[in-house]
Design a protein around this motif. Structure first.
Motif, short mmCIF file in Angstrom:
data_model
loop_
_atom_site.label_atom_id
_atom_site.label_comp_id
_atom_site.label_asym_id
_atom_site.label_seq_id
_atom_site.Cartn_x
_atom_site.Cartn_y
_atom_site.Cartn_z
N LEU A 136 0.83 -1.21 0.00
CA LEU A 136 0.00 0.00 0.00
C LEU A 136 0.86 1.26 0.00
O LEU A 136 0.62 2.20 -0.76
CB LEU A 136 -0.92 -0.01 1.22
N LEU A 137 1.87 1.27 0.85
CA LEU A 137 2.70 2.46 0.98
C LEU A 137 3.70 2.60 -0.17
O LEU A 137 4.06 3.72 -0.55
CB LEU A 137 3.46 2.43 2.31
N PRO B 260 7.51 -2.71 -6.75
CA PRO B 260 8.30 -3.81 -6.17
C PRO B 260 9.80 -3.50 -6.15
O PRO B 260 10.50 -3.86 -5.20
CB PRO B 260 7.98 -5.00 -7.08
N SER B 261 10.30 -2.85 -7.20
CA SER B 261 11.73 -2.53 -7.25
C SER B 261 12.12 -1.58 -6.13
O SER B 261 13.18 -1.74 -5.51
CB SER B 261 12.07 -1.90 -8.61
N ALA B 262 11.26 -0.62 -5.85
CA ALA B 262 11.54 0.31 -4.76
C ALA B 262 11.53 -0.41 -3.41
O ALA B 262 12.35 -0.11 -2.53
CB ALA B 262 10.52 1.45 -4.76
N ARG B 263 10.62 -1.39 -3.25
CA ARG B 263 10.58 -2.14 -1.99
C ARG B 263 11.86 -2.97 -1.82
O ARG B 263 12.39 -3.09 -0.71
CB ARG B 263 9.35 -3.05 -1.96
N GLU C 207 2.16 13.26 0.98
CA GLU C 207 2.33 11.80 0.84
C GLU C 207 3.64 11.35 1.47
O GLU C 207 3.70 10.32 2.14
CB GLU C 207 2.32 11.43 -0.64
N ARG C 208 4.71 12.12 1.27
CA ARG C 208 6.00 11.77 1.85
C ARG C 208 5.92 11.72 3.37
O ARG C 208 6.43 10.81 4.02
CB ARG C 208 7.05 12.78 1.41
N GLU C 209 5.25 12.71 3.96
CA GLU C 209 5.11 12.74 5.41
C GLU C 209 4.28 11.57 5.91
O GLU C 209 4.59 10.96 6.94
CB GLU C 209 4.45 14.06 5.83
N PHE C 210 3.24 11.21 5.16
CA PHE C 210 2.40 10.07 5.54
C PHE C 210 3.19 8.77 5.49
O PHE C 210 3.10 7.93 6.40
CB PHE C 210 1.20 10.00 4.61
N LEU C 211 3.99 8.59 4.44
CA LEU C 211 4.79 7.37 4.32
C LEU C 211 5.80 7.27 5.46
O LEU C 211 5.99 6.19 6.03
CB LEU C 211 5.52 7.36 2.97
N HIS C 212 6.42 8.39 5.79
CA HIS C 212 7.42 8.39 6.86
C HIS C 212 6.77 8.06 8.21
O HIS C 212 7.27 7.22 8.97
CB HIS C 212 8.10 9.76 6.91
N THR C 213 5.64 8.69 8.48
CA THR C 213 4.95 8.46 9.76
C THR C 213 4.45 7.03 9.86
O THR C 213 4.60 6.38 10.91
CB THR C 213 3.77 9.43 9.91
N SER C 214 3.90 6.51 8.79
CA SER C 214 3.36 5.14 8.82
C SER C 214 4.48 4.12 8.99
O SER C 214 4.30 3.11 9.69
CB SER C 214 2.59 4.86 7.52
N ALA C 215 5.62 4.37 8.34
CA ALA C 215 6.73 3.43 8.46
C ALA C 215 7.24 3.36 9.90
O ALA C 215 7.56 2.28 10.41
CB ALA C 215 7.86 3.85 7.52
N ILE C 216 7.29 4.50 10.57
CA ILE C 216 7.81 4.52 11.94
C ILE C 216 6.78 3.98 12.94
O ILE C 216 7.10 3.14 13.80
CB ILE C 216 8.22 5.96 12.33
N ASN C 217 5.54 4.44 12.81
CA ASN C 217 4.53 4.12 13.83
C ASN C 217 3.82 2.79 13.61
O ASN C 217 3.21 2.26 14.55
CB ASN C 217 3.48 5.24 13.88
N PHE C 218 3.86 2.24 12.40
CA PHE C 218 3.11 1.01 12.14
C PHE C 218 3.98 -0.12 11.61
O PHE C 218 4.01 -1.22 12.17
CB PHE C 218 1.98 1.31 11.15
N LEU C 219 4.73 0.14 10.54
CA LEU C 219 5.53 -0.94 9.95
C LEU C 219 6.66 -1.39 10.86
O LEU C 219 6.91 -2.59 11.00
CB LEU C 219 6.11 -0.47 8.61
N THR C 220 7.34 -0.44 11.49
CA THR C 220 8.48 -0.81 12.33
C THR C 220 8.09 -1.71 13.50
O THR C 220 8.76 -2.73 13.75
CB THR C 220 9.19 0.46 12.85
#
Length: 402
Positions: free
Chosen positions: A63-64, A68-71, A129-142
């Motif tokens: 979703l974020l 695939p290459s970027a992931r 969008e950049r801020e949302f991706l950064h926040t989600s990665a720290i608060n949810f994915l990590t």
């Protein structure tokens, strides 16, 4: 290198006996010590948590970052413990292209100035969008990743150790059982008529040896039982910690939803501002093209006939304007209208419709009717026929069929 042959041989022997015990259990030739019901439930709950956490984690990554290459690039940088280079979002790239195009077309032209304005707002959307991706990665994915790569690996290691302890315990039980059977056989009274005196001595010696073997097997069984109970308790404590994991993931989920809500709200605000700016700048060139309804803050109050007629899943539209009904009633009598020789079409009714007067035809959703138009009619209306019934019907309530 410290190469201990004895230890290597001992480990190989333990591995072999565990493999034999495991195989015999699978074949139904050996007894298996079952875990208590509470521990089994904890293990099932932990497996369920791991499986669904992994699926949620992977899909959130998609979703974020749909690319695939970027992931893969992010994964490599993470494993190398290096900082990922800043990546331009698609919206920011689109905004830059628009502004570059405006320089070529001329920033003073209507098209060029509009490209500059839209490009600036696209960059703002990209920043959100950049801020949302950064926040989600720290608060949810990590936190999810930490569970899968940290806590779960510890739990899996202790569960494997528990399984080994169980196999050792069952091996000791089988060994004790065999020793007792052999001891009982050696201690059995010999046949006085057929047994020679020398065999009495051998029988007594064998009985003593098997008795020692039984004592040794019982001692090993007690040790194995102690190790198994200790490891079962360690594993149980770790598995009970899954409840704390659920609480932590719940908090992270709330933070993820809040980040999503803030992101979409910011995007909505940017688009409202863009609509207002375009409306004020281009009102003379394109009248009503970007009209903003103050009561709905820039959101259209109702669907157009085209959008509703081509989107069967849309919600029921508002009743079309009927200001010309009085004029039409005086010049157009429904009962006198005749269908044209060509030009009639079938239409599927999308929503229920109640006729406002006798000149209109009431409709039921999903029914099929015949429709056509006559000269002088409002383009938002058609003449509809169903059997012997005839009347005007709104275009927005129909899906015209070919």
């Amino acid at each position: 290198m410290d190469f201990n042959v004895k230890k290597l041989a001992s480990d190989a022997g333990v591995f072999f006996t565990r493999a034999v015990q495991y195989t015999e259990e699978k074949l139904g030739q050996a007894e298996k010590t079952e875990l208590d019901a509470h521990l089994e439930n904890l293990i099932a709950r932990a497996d369920c948590t791991k499986n669904w956490t992994e699926k949620i984690f992977r899909q959130t990554e998609v979703l974020l970052q749909p690319n695939p290459s970027a992931r893969i690039e992010e994964f490599v940088y993470e494993k190398l413990d290096k900082k990922l280079p800043s990546r331009t979002t698609n919206a920011e790239l689109l905004g830059q292209y628009m502004q570059d195009a405006a320089k070529e077309f001329g920033p003073g032209t209507p098209y060029g100035s509009t490209l500059i304005t839209v490009g600036e707002y696209q960059k703002r959307l990209g920043g959100a969008e950049r801020e949302f991706l950064h926040t989600s990665a720290i608060n949810f994915l990590t936190p999810l990743r930490n569970f899968l790569e940290g806590d779960w690996k510890t739990i899996s290691k202790e569960r494997r150790l528990l399984e080994n302890r169980r196999l050792d315990l069952d091996v000791c039980k089988a060994r004790l059982k065999k020793a007792k059977l052999a001891e009982a056989k050696a201690a059995a009274a010999p046949d006085f008529q057929e047994t020679r005196p020398r065999n009495y001595v051998l029988s007594a010696s064998a009985s003593a040896l098997w008795s020692e073997e039984v004592d040794k097997a019982e001692h090993e069984l007690r040790l194995a039982q102690t190790e198994f109970d200790r490891q079962a308790e360690v594993t149980r404590l770790l598995l009970e910690g899954i409840s704390s994991t659920h609480v932590n993931h719940l908090r992270c989920l709330h933070e993820f939803v809040e980040a999503q809500a803030a992101y979409y709200a910011e995007c909505h605000k940017h688009m409202q501002d863009l609509q207002k700016e375009l409306s004020s700048a281009n009102g003379d060139t394109f009248p009503n093209a970007f009209a903003v309804n103050a009561s709905t803050s820039g959101v259209s109050s109702g669907p157009t006939p085209l959008s509703t007629a081509t989107l069967p899943g849309a919600s029921s539209p508002s009743r079309p304007p009927n200001a010309s009904n009085a004029l039409e009633s005086s010049t157009l009598k429904i009962e006198e209208v005749k269908p044209p020789a060509t030009g009639t079409r079938k239409a599927k009714v999308l929503y229920d419709y109640d006729a406002a007067d006798t000149s209109e035809l009431s409709l039921l959703a999903d029914e099929l009717i015949t429709v056509y138009t006559v000269p002088g009619m409002d383009p938002d209306w058609l003449i509809g026929e169903r059997g012997n019934q005839k009347g005007k019907v709104p275009v927005t309530y129909l899906e015209l069929l070919s």
